[in-house]
Design an enzyme around this catalytic site. Structure first.
Site: not given
Ligand code: 2M8
Length: 483
Positions: A182, A418
């Site tokens: 992102d 993550e």
């Protein structure tokens, strides 16, 4: 740095807890990307999740992919999110407003953009597992390939046509989210041309409530640009040509392109093996075109592939892991060897400050490197898996194994974060992230090179392990405890 083999105890704990995490995130016919931060199905996460689950259950892995395909748009696009029950995830379906799109699927709520085409790589891996096991698993997997081949081909064809109308050989992305990375510095230059207009509806971020430190996530200014692009997609009614004519962010992505090339090669291979005729040649042609596009983008001065800003016509020079796209799609043996050496060398995995010699998202030697911020430096286990997979595929078993062992050493705390702070090894972002647990299962199943071995799924919880020397960290505050 030498990384030792995980002990039998580590292996048992890790396999048990990874299986437990995936079971906890299982919602019947799909897996949420993480329990709180990402409570829906994400497209490329689902690919990694499926290949991890396949080490335990081939039928459940195929169900994951089948659910993903249920969200396919009439254009062939696989959307980046399939929404599940209402949640506090933002942007939600009201923000995506995909009802304006003629091509949206019936009966499934999705976002309106896409993500990297990892899925057929996962499918070929699952098929491999199923064939090794034989019996009903093999029959099921082969039947699944035959049945879904046209849908995978339609997905790849969508990327090769609607997203490369001028045949550059690079897949065009319309949003940084489509890259999966992102806020990568790869996108800083293109995002500098994105200026949210006054018509943008107000918004409240909800992601920050799920991380202990906001600096681990993109900034508010970055989010405003992400949401502005979303508005531009809605205004274009999610029509790619209309967006291209009006949208601010249009970039040829080398990593997506390399994955498309690799996945198309594999689709052609598995199709041909199963006697499928229609679509095999088309698939090979897609692979050739995008491999050529990726190789053409390589900067001879750095040996790294470069994204192409299609608004300015300029290549984007950033030391990100996406530069290793040629490793994924192959096509130039001498370059692959140089990339292998670069990846394992002191600018990347061999950088002296790294806690583990695992692929960082940005080179620690780069001025763009930020060790705690999302895709600007932290290590993402899925990226490491991809590079290990690619090295293995190009015959570089030793290099692949070194990434695999380092990747396992990084995950030995069994938190399945993550992403990881590369200099200290601290867990960042969400915990119990599905794709991280899935990668652990796959890495464990490959303990003997050339011979994947199934791991056993334990159904009871096992304690988390906090290795000595590492401070315990928490997702929501409070002590780290065995749950
Ligand atoms: C992250 O992206 C989502 C938006 O798609 C988010 O930040 O809300 C990225 O890391 C992406 O690559 C990943 O697929 C997704 C779910 O894990 O989270």
């Amino acid at each position: 740095m030498t990384v030792s083999q995980p002990t039998p105890n580590d292996v048992a704990l890790m396999a048990g807890r990874a299986g437990y995490v995936l079971k906890g995130n299982d919602r019947g016919d799909f897996t949420v990307a993480s329990p709180t931060l990402y409570p829906h199905m994400w497209s490329w996460d689902a690919g990694f999740v499926a290949l991890g689950i396949a080490t335990v259950s081939v039928p459940r892995a195929l169900t994951e992919l089948r659910t993903l395909l249920s969200g396919q748009w009439a254009t062939g696009m696989l959307p980046h999110i399939l929404f599940h029950s209402p949640s506090d995830y933002f942007p939600d379906t009201d923000r995506w407003r995909t009802q304006v799109a003629a091509a949206r699927p019936a009966g499934v709520l999705t976002s309106g953009i896409t993500q990297p085409p990892i899925h057929v790589i996962a499918l070929s891996r699952i098929l491999h597992d199923a064939r090794r096991r034989g019996g009903p698993d093999r029959e099921l997997a082969e039947a699944f390939v035959v049945e879904t081949f046209p849908q995978w081909l339609a997905w790849h064809r969508y990327l090769a046509t609607a997203r490369d109308p001028y045949a550059h050989g690079l897949v065009e992305i319309h949003h940084g989210w489509e890259s999966g990375m992102d806020d990568s510095p790869r996108w800083d230059a293109p995002y500098s041309h994105v200026h949210p207009g006054p018509e943008m509806p107000p918004f409240v971020r909800r992601d920050l409530a799920h991380v202990s430190d906001p600096s681990q996530r993109p900034s508010d200014a970055e989010y405003a640009r992400y949401l502005w692009l979303l508005e531009q997609k809605v205004r274009a009614r999610y029509d790619d040509a209309a967006y291209r004519a009006t949208g601010d962010f249009v970039v040829g992505d080398v990593l997506v392109s390399a994955l498309l090339a690799a996945a198309s090669d594999l689709l052609a291979d598995i199709g041909a093996e199963l006697g499928i005729v229609e679509g095999v040649e088309e698939s090979r042609a897609i692979a050739r075109r995008f491999r050529t596009g990726v190789l053409r983008s390589v900067d001879p001065a750095t040996d790294l592939a470069r994204d192409l800003d299609l608004r300015t016509g300029k290549y984007l020079d950033v030391d990100s892991a996406a530069g290793f796209a040629p490793l994924l799609c192959g096509g130039d043996d001498a370059l692959i060897r140089r990339q292998r050496d670069l990846l394992l060398g002191p600018r990347w995995c061999g950088h002296s400050r790294l806690r583990w010699p695992v692929v960082p998202s940005v080179s620690p030697a780069s001025p763009h490197f930020r060790e705690r911020t999302y895709w600007r430096g932290p290590q993402w286990p899925v990226l490491n898996w991809l590079m290990a997979w690619a090295l293995n595929r190009s015959g570089e078993q030793e290099a692949a194994n070194s990434l695999r062992l380092a990747g396992l050493a990084q995950l030995v705390d069994c938190d399945f974060a993550e992403y990881y702070e590369p200099l200290t090894g601290e867990q960042l972002g969400s915990r119990d992230q599905s794709w991280t647990a899935a990668i652990a299962l796959d890495f464990l199943a490959a303990r003997r090179p050339g011979r994947r071995r199934p791991v056993r799924l334990l159904t009871s919880e096992l304690p988390r392990v906090t290795p000595a020397g590492r401070p315990p960290t928490q997702e929501f505050g409070g002590p780290t405890v065995a749950r």
